[in-house]
Design an enzyme around this catalytic site. Structure first.
Site, PDB file in Angstrom:
ATOM      1  N   VAL A   1       0.824  -1.262   0.084  1.00  0.00           N
ATOM      2  CA  VAL A   1      -0.097  -0.112   0.043  1.00  0.00           C
ATOM      3  C   VAL A   1       0.787   1.208  -0.040  1.00  0.00           C
ATOM      4  O   VAL A   1       0.420   2.294  -0.328  1.00  0.00           O
ATOM      5  CB  VAL A   1      -0.915   0.034   1.259  1.00  0.00           C
ATOM      6  CG1 VAL A   1      -1.978  -1.031   1.080  1.00  0.00           C
ATOM      7  CG2 VAL A   1      -0.135   0.077   2.488  1.00  0.00           C
TER       8      VAL A   1
ATOM      9  N   SER B   1      -6.114   3.946  15.766  1.00  0.00           N
ATOM     10  CA  SER B   1      -5.491   3.243  16.982  1.00  0.00           C
ATOM     11  C   SER B   1      -5.598   3.992  18.180  1.00  0.00           C
ATOM     12  O   SER B   1      -5.637   5.134  17.906  1.00  0.00           O
ATOM     13  CB  SER B   1      -4.067   2.875  16.869  1.00  0.00           C
ATOM     14  OG  SER B   1      -3.521   2.518  18.116  1.00  0.00           O
TER      15      SER B   1
ATOM     16  N   TYR C   1       4.883   5.063  16.261  1.00  0.00           N
ATOM     17  CA  TYR C   1       3.744   4.436  15.635  1.00  0.00           C
ATOM     18  C   TYR C   1       2.307   5.114  16.053  1.00  0.00           C
ATOM     19  O   TYR C   1       1.553   5.604  15.267  1.00  0.00           O
ATOM     20  CB  TYR C   1       3.706   2.868  16.470  1.00  0.00           C
ATOM     21  CG  TYR C   1       2.292   2.350  15.982  1.00  0.00           C
ATOM     22  CD1 TYR C   1       2.013   1.516  14.819  1.00  0.00           C
ATOM     23  CD2 TYR C   1       1.362   2.292  17.206  1.00  0.00           C
ATOM     24  CE1 TYR C   1       0.879   0.869  14.795  1.00  0.00           C
ATOM     25  CE2 TYR C   1       0.030   1.536  16.926  1.00  0.00           C
ATOM     26  CZ  TYR C   1      -0.145   0.906  15.925  1.00  0.00           C
ATOM     27  OH  TYR C   1      -1.412   0.356  15.526  1.00  0.00           O
TER      28      TYR C   1
ATOM     29  N   ALA D   1       2.411   8.345  16.644  1.00  0.00           N
ATOM     30  CA  ALA D   1       2.200   9.491  15.997  1.00  0.00           C
ATOM     31  C   ALA D   1       1.815   9.425  14.447  1.00  0.00           C
ATOM     32  O   ALA D   1       1.008  10.147  13.879  1.00  0.00           O
ATOM     33  CB  ALA D   1       3.666  10.167  15.796  1.00  0.00           C
TER      34      ALA D   1
ATOM     35  N   LYS E   1      -0.422   7.104  13.847  1.00  0.00           N
ATOM     36  CA  LYS E   1      -1.896   7.079  13.827  1.00  0.00           C
ATOM     37  C   LYS E   1      -2.685   8.286  14.377  1.00  0.00           C
ATOM     38  O   LYS E   1      -3.914   8.325  13.716  1.00  0.00           O
ATOM     39  CB  LYS E   1      -2.166   5.754  15.160  1.00  0.00           C
ATOM     40  CG  LYS E   1      -1.801   4.304  14.707  1.00  0.00           C
ATOM     41  CD  LYS E   1      -2.557   4.103  13.371  1.00  0.00           C
ATOM     42  CE  LYS E   1      -2.218   2.408  13.098  1.00  0.00           C
ATOM     43  NZ  LYS E   1      -3.077   2.024  11.762  1.00  0.00           N
TER      44      LYS E   1
END
Ligand SMILES: NC(=O)c1ccc[n+]([C@@H]2O[C@H](COP(=O)([O-])OP(=O)(O)OC[C@H]3O[C@@H](n4cnc5c(N)ncnc54)[C@H](O)[C@@H]3O)[C@@H](O)[C@H]2O)c1
Length: 253
Positions: free
Chosen positions: A58, A140, A153, A155, A157
């Site tokens: 992606v 999240s 991670y 940041a 989300k």
């Protein structure tokens, strides 16, 4: 009416369970993930002619372009897009490698943006204000209440939740809603992997929620189904925590 969805991160966890439940409910599904073999293993006689799959990163603009060219050869329009593909890499911020930072931003933030851009013409083709096409992003709870040891991670989300809101307003004129689910700790390979790799980063899984357990993939897909259904046709630009209440109040317990 027969409906069609595209699901990313479809080979595992929340994405995979979304595919299974959509197929069971009669949808046609395009499943995207990194591994062709994993997606192929998932084909059953019950879903012949309704289950399409493509290996696709992606975070690659060219791969996303190719995928949506393939989808549009079979479908004039799609009704829903679920962006579940994601990665988690743990580590304290001062020690966090640059490549890991690039990976998190590429997959968790640029990935959904590229995918939504690719899906946009197909989502708007048949859509209308009375029954909008749906985009559901998997964010999240870490993007709402960040965690030590998974700062980068968290940041990505938080940024993804911001994209959700802006896209919701920008795409509303096309009859497309954009919402996010924000899972707490969910029993999937990702959560197990994050716990195993925590090292000395200080990262810890949240553990049981006030409801006495962690989520399973079905808890999250229940919320995704709500966003896809008739009851959510006027719900737009929301980020819905699905965490059993973990983030609602601080508790030492
Ligand atoms: N499991 C949790 O505790 C938890 C909590 C909050 C949010 N989430 C989010 O839920 C989503 C789904 O995670 P999961 O728990 O099902 O994890 P998972 O690891 O079981 O599934 C994630 C899937 O994404 C795929 N993927 C990774 N990079 C990709 C890429 N570049 N292109 C295409 N596919 C790619 C993986 O191959 C995998 O199949 C993620 O966005 C994750 O951040 C998970």
């Amino acid at each position: 009416m027969k409906k069609t969805a595209v699901v990313t991160g479809a080979a595992s966890g929340i994405g995979r369970r979304s595919v299974e439940r959509l197929l069971n409910a009669g949808w046609t599904v395009w499943a995207l993930d990194l591994s062709h073999e994993k997606l192929a293993a998932f084909e059953t006689p019950d879903c012949t002619g309704r289950y399409y799959y493509r290996a696709c990163d992606v975070s690659s603009a060219s791969e996303i372009k190719e995928v949506f060219e393939a989808v549009s050869r079979e479908n004039q329009s799609i009704d829903a897009l679920i962006c579940s593909a994601g990665v988690t890499l743990v580590g304290s911020l001062m020690d966090f490698p640059e490549e890991a930072t690039d990976k998190l931003i590429d997959v968790n933030l640029k990935g959904p943006w590229l995918t939504i851009r690719g899906a946009y013409p197909l989502l708007k083709y048949n859509s209308n204000m009375a029954d909008p096409a749906r985009i559901v992003i998997v964010g999240s709870v870490s993007g709402i209440r960040p965690k030590v040891g998974s700062g980068m991670y968290s940041a990505t989300k938080a940024a993804l939740h911001t994209l959700t809101g802006v896209l919701a307003v920008e795409l509303a004129k096309d009859g497309i809603t954009v919402n996010a689910v924000a899972p707490g700790t969910t029993d999937t390979p990702m959560a197990q992997q994050a716990a195993e790799n925590a090292g000395s980063s200080g990262f810890q899984l949240s553990g049981n929620s006030p409801l006495g357990r962690i989520a399973d993939a079905d808890d999250i897909v229940d919320a995704i189904e709500f966003f896809l259904g008739g009851s959510a046709k006027y719900v737009n630009g929301t980020v819905l925590p699905v965490d059993g209440g973990t983030r609602a109040a601080y508790s030492r317990g």
